[in-house]
Write a protein that holds these residues in place. Structure first.
Motif, short mmCIF file in Angstrom:
data_model
loop_
_atom_site.label_atom_id
_atom_site.label_comp_id
_atom_site.label_asym_id
_atom_site.label_seq_id
_atom_site.Cartn_x
_atom_site.Cartn_y
_atom_site.Cartn_z
N GLN A 162 1.00 -1.17 -0.08
CA GLN A 162 0.13 0.00 0.13
C GLN A 162 1.01 1.30 -0.07
OE1 GLN A 162 -2.30 -0.45 3.42
NE2 GLN A 162 -3.89 -1.88 2.41
N ASP A 163 1.97 1.30 0.74
CA ASP A 163 2.72 2.29 0.91
C ASP A 163 3.43 2.65 -0.58
OD1 ASP A 163 4.21 4.40 2.47
OD2 ASP A 163 5.84 3.50 1.97
N ALA A 164 3.94 1.62 -1.19
CA ALA A 164 4.51 1.45 -2.47
C ALA A 164 3.52 2.33 -3.49
CB ALA A 164 5.00 0.29 -2.92
N ILE A 165 2.37 1.88 -3.63
CA ILE A 165 1.29 2.20 -4.54
C ILE A 165 0.96 3.76 -4.29
CG2 ILE A 165 -1.07 2.17 -5.26
CD1 ILE A 165 -0.84 -1.00 -4.77
N LYS A 166 0.79 4.06 -2.97
CA LYS A 166 0.64 5.63 -2.64
C LYS A 166 1.55 6.55 -3.02
CE LYS A 166 -0.25 8.69 1.17
NZ LYS A 166 1.14 9.54 1.13
N LYS A 167 2.71 6.16 -2.74
CA LYS A 167 3.98 6.93 -3.27
C LYS A 167 3.98 6.90 -4.87
CE LYS A 167 6.83 6.39 1.05
NZ LYS A 167 7.59 5.56 1.49
N GLY A 168 3.70 5.63 -5.30
CA GLY A 168 3.97 5.82 -7.07
C GLY A 168 2.63 6.71 -7.44
N GLY A 198 -1.18 -1.17 6.32
CA GLY A 198 -0.21 -0.12 6.89
C GLY A 198 -0.71 1.35 6.74
N LYS A 199 -0.06 2.03 7.26
CA LYS A 199 -0.54 3.67 7.35
C LYS A 199 -0.54 4.23 6.12
CE LYS A 199 4.10 5.67 8.06
NZ LYS A 199 5.07 4.33 7.62
N GLY A 200 0.47 3.63 5.07
CA GLY A 200 0.45 4.26 3.74
C GLY A 200 -0.94 4.04 3.10
N ALA A 210 -3.86 6.28 4.48
CA ALA A 210 -3.46 7.34 4.01
C ALA A 210 -4.04 7.60 2.54
CB ALA A 210 -2.23 7.87 4.31
N TYR A 211 -3.69 6.90 1.84
CA TYR A 211 -4.26 6.61 0.48
C TYR A 211 -5.64 6.96 0.39
CZ TYR A 211 -5.24 5.23 -4.31
OH TYR A 211 -5.91 5.00 -5.50
N LEU A 212 -6.40 6.05 1.15
CA LEU A 212 -8.03 6.28 0.93
C LEU A 212 -8.47 7.31 1.48
CD1 LEU A 212 -8.52 2.39 2.30
CD2 LEU A 212 -8.72 3.16 -0.14
N ILE A 213 -7.87 7.93 2.49
CA ILE A 213 -8.42 9.34 3.04
C ILE A 213 -7.91 10.16 1.83
CG2 ILE A 213 -7.96 11.12 4.88
CD1 ILE A 213 -9.31 8.89 5.95
N ALA A 255 -0.78 8.26 13.57
CA ALA A 255 -1.48 8.25 14.47
C ALA A 255 -2.99 7.92 14.38
CB ALA A 255 -1.85 9.60 15.05
N PHE A 256 -3.34 8.21 12.93
CA PHE A 256 -4.57 7.52 12.72
C PHE A 256 -4.60 6.10 12.31
CE2 PHE A 256 -7.96 6.91 9.23
CZ PHE A 256 -9.01 7.08 10.22
N TYR A 257 -3.45 5.52 11.93
CA TYR A 257 -3.10 4.08 11.53
C TYR A 257 -3.58 3.48 12.90
CZ TYR A 257 -0.46 -0.05 11.41
OH TYR A 257 0.31 -1.48 11.38
#
Length: 802
Positions: A346-352, A399-401, A404-407, A422-424
């Motif tokens: 998820q973190d990789a996709i968000k950063k991508g 994970g948090k990433g 965060a992506y969904l938000i 914090a929200f994670y």
């Protein structure tokens, strides 16, 4: 029976072909093959409940919509249902002119005749005949020699030729011929070529272009790795004579789970055409998957000449007609293929996505292609008619990433990294407790609830209702000539809802946020300071908003201690005004910090004394009359309250306070004003937006009908008043706001007038006027007249109003 310890004693390995100079490994696919769907024949035969005519018709229409130009529609001699289906397509005019109908027949004269009869009258048809050629079938199933096998194929090829020529002459149907040496991959390579050479000679009409004969080379049962199939195809393509007159068609099955790979290598080895089914339906483990193959090409920048822009509708058709599900992990089509549950993914996709937005903008500015290059996503789901809703889904492994992506996707908020953490923790606690996937609605609702974000439904104990930020210079006598001017202090005047009660609070600081925190500390004993702040824009153009993020820590600490504090609270706010966004973020964080802590109450019931604060008085007026007094009016009225309190022993009751306000400003009582508005009209005159105001006034009991022009109602009424008095009235401050909602809304207006240039007087006098009305113009006019009424203005000596 358990698996054998020595399986080689039971199973023979495949025999590889010796091709020292094989060419296919170094080739690259650059074009799409000819596609043939065999869903309606091969795929239909593999169903426990074969499709009805209505289902087959719907499926056919979907295949045409996807761009298939060759469709094997039936085994017409197998049943009346299949035969009637083919006739229905033709007689119902459902076959586009550029689509070839293919029908399958075994090498048997009566069945060949019925098969050709089924397509009579269509514009273009392919007659597909087969007979099995492998040793297993020759020796066990049919007990045929090689010679008899060839003779069977040749004899019936001639029958196909004769009957198709007769049909063409009678009905005008154009025919192609396709021959399959069934079980090709289990047939001796040289014998397979020998059979096909004999069939080509018997057909006698193989030419170039559309006149090419089709040799379909099926992996009827997949018995070897895909490189072996590629060797078999290359060997066939090298050795078949008149290669330019032959279409080499691939028909892989998937018994080893390598059907797609075998097809792709077979195309590199010289294959021209592919037969398969959508999503790989077919007997046993299925035929090769045309969707998978086509989209594999697409992701390499090659248009497959098939259209899966609305892949979900294709899935819906296949599932409804075949009564078979598409596996959730099926390439491209499965429900979960574009989904990441893992936190690192998820973190990789968000950063991508973030990096790609930047990269695409730069490429667009240079006029270069905007290439898709995303971690874990080889194709853009949007190209298949899918959105990004399910790209990231959250469970206890996430994970948090990803959260965060969904938000970011659903609320437009790009959370700072520390706030993500914090929200994670909030989401993970729920996911662990409930042991289930967290849906998008769960996550966004948890976010709104945690940070009191998204309207009155999610408000916390403290909610911003209105505010004003002003500034005043910091007195600093040490500033010398040529030095930078002193910083300005920011003053916060606002109305907040505190546990359901409106409160007026005031504070100052070096910025709006610190001024609000100062006000909270002064009035509510809430002491925090900002440790981190960030902001960004949401949306574009006229709809743009500011999103602000604030981290607060307890106040009263040294700066270095505040920076290291392990205890902190985050808040978020969004507003079209950047200051409002930050203030809402502060209150969001403060709401989290105070929890259920008891806050000091506004003691309205016990009265006020000379020590009561100006904001307390303003809060009482706000709660009783819904009037949000401007800061200067608060100060002015506070002086009135202090004088009244001293006259009554430093006490004034709540009800007396409200009455004092009404009396002071002639607000909401029938007491007549010295100058009262009876009626008015206002019209546009000339250009430049000027207004003509006509008023009917009751001035000291005498009616005066007056008019004047100005840039607006207030400037015009000042001209009216100044024409009737000695000296000059001017507006020092004006404010307004709405009271109530919907059809009951009113406008509240506040005007401070100044009176100057009075003959015989040197001191300037000021006064406030307060009014409310359903008409905002009337509200402002009444406020001006009420302010003028309490001033000692000198009327001119007028004759007949002049």
């Amino acid at each position: 029976m358990p698996m054998l310890a020595e399986p080689y004693q039971k199973y023979k390995p495949y025999t590889p072909l010796v091709i020292p100079d094989r060419q296919w490994p170094s080739k690259v696919q650059k074009t799409a093959p000819i596609w043939l769907s065999t869903d309606l024949r091969d795929g239909n035969q593999a169903l426990a409940n074969p499709m009805t005519i209505d289902q087959k018709t719907r499926f056919f229409q979907t295949l045409v919509k996807c761009g298939l130009k060759e469709i094997e529609v039936a085994y017409p001699a197998a049943s009346d249902t299949d035969f009637n289906f083919v006739r229905g397509l033709i007689e119902g005019g459902q076959v586009p002119d550029d689509v070839w109908l293919q029908v399958l027949t075994p090498a048997r004269a009566d069945l060949i005749k019925r098969t050709i009869d089924s397509v009579a009258g269509t514009k273009q048809a392919i007659i597909h005949m087969y007979n099995a050629t492998s040793p297993n079938f020759r020796n066990v199933v049919f007990r045929n020699s090689k010679e008899k096998t060839i003779a069977l194929a040749v004899e019936h090829t001639k029958i196909v030729r004769q009957l198709t020529e007769e049909c063409s002459a009678k009905h005008g149907t154009k025919f192609k011929y396709e021959y399959s040496p069934e079980t090709f991959t289990q047939t001796e390579p040289e014998f397979a070529i020998e059979v096909c050479e004999a069939v080509k000679a018997a057909w006698g009409k193989a030419g170039t272009g559309e006149d090419r004969i089709i040799f379909n080379l099926p992996a009827t049962v997949e018995i070897a790795p895909p490189n072996h199939y590629a060797d078999q195809i290359e060997n066939f393509c090298r050795k078949i004579t008149e290669r330019e007159k032959v279409i080499v068609s691939l028909h892989p099955h998937n018994d080893r789970g390598q059907g797609v790979a075998a097809t792709e290598l077979g195309l590199l080895a010289g294959g021209d055409r592919v037969e398969g089914c959508l999503f790989g339906n077919g007997e046993r483990t299925g035929n090769v998957d045309l969707v998978n193959l086509a989209l594999n090409l697409y992701t390499q920048g090659i248009h497959p000449k098939l259209d899966f822009s609305d892949l979900q509708s294709v899935i819906d058709t296949v599932v409804a007609c075949n009564d078979l599900p598409v596996h959730p992990r099926h390439p491209y089509a499965g429900e979960l293929v574009f989904t990441a549950f893992s936190g690192s993914h998820q973190d990789a996709i968000k950063k991508g996505f973030e990096a790609q937005r930047t990269g695409h903008a730069e490429a667009a500015s240079r006029g270069e292609p905007q290439y898709w290059d995303m971690p874990y996503l080889p194709i853009d789901p949007a190209d298949l008619g899918c959105n990004y809703e399910a790209v990231i889904r959250v469970n206890a492994q996430s994970g948090k990433g990803g959260i965060a992506y969904l938000i970011q996707q659903h609320l437009g908020l790009d959370l700072p990294r520390k706030m993500q953490i914090a929200f994670y923790q909030v989401v993970q606690e729920t996911a662990d407790r409930e042991a289930r996937e967290m849906l998008v609605e769960d996550i966004t609702s948890a976010f709104r609830t945690t940070y009191h974000y998204g309207g009155s439904k999610y408000e916390g104990r403290l909610a911003l209702r209105s505010f004003k930020i002003s500034s005043e210079p910091v007195a600093d006598s040490s500033v010398g000539e040529g030095d930078e001017p002193a910083d300005e202090r920011r003053l916060f005047d606002g109305t907040i809802l505190v546990d359901g009660v409106l409160r007026v609070i005031r504070g100052d600081g070096n910025g709006p946020l610190s001024a609000l925190l100062d006000a909270l500390c002064t009035h509510l004993d809430i002491d925090f300071t900002v440790r981190e702040y960030s902001e960004h824009a949401i949306g574009e153009g006229s709809n743009v908003k500011a999103a602000s993020y604030v981290e607060i820590v307890r106040g009263g600490q040294e700066v270095k201690d505040a920076r290291k504090s392990a205890e902190s609270w985050w808040g978020v706010g969004a507003d079209s005004d950047i200051a409002g966004s930050g203030l809402r973020a502060v209150l969001s964080a403060v709401n989290n910090a105070i929890g259920n802590r008891e806050l000091p109450e506004l003691k309205l019931s016990v009265g006020f004394n000379a020590k009561s604060g100006q904001a307390d008085v303003a809060s009482a007026i706000l709660n009783s009359l819904q009037l949000e007094l401007p800061r200067r009016l608060q100060a002015s009225f506070f002086e009135v309250v202090q004088r009244a309190a001293r006259e009554t022993g430093d006490d004034i009751s709540y009800s007396s306070l409200i009455q004092l306000f009404r009396d002071t400003f002639n607000y909401g009582i029938p007491k007549p004003s010295r100058i009262a508005l009876k009626s008015f009209t206002m019209e546009n005159v000339g250009e430049g937006g000027r207004k003509e105001l006509k008023v009917d006034l009751d001035w000291d009991g005498v009616e005066r009908q007056l008019s004047s022009e100005g840039t607006g109602a207030l400037s015009a009424v000042l001209l009216v008043l100044n024409s009737q008095i000695e000296g000059t009235l001017s507006i020092k401050e004006y404010a307004e706001h709405s009271i109530g909602e919907g059809s009951d809304v009113q406008a509240a207006s506040y005007v401070e007038l100044a009176y100057d240039d009075v003959p015989g007087q040197t001191k300037r006098s000021t006064a406030w006027g307060v009014s409310s009305d359903t008409d905002i113009t009337a509200s402002g006019l009444k406020a001006v007249l009420r302010a003028a009424s309490v001033m000692d203005i000198a009327s001119r000596n007028l004759v007949n109003g002049k």
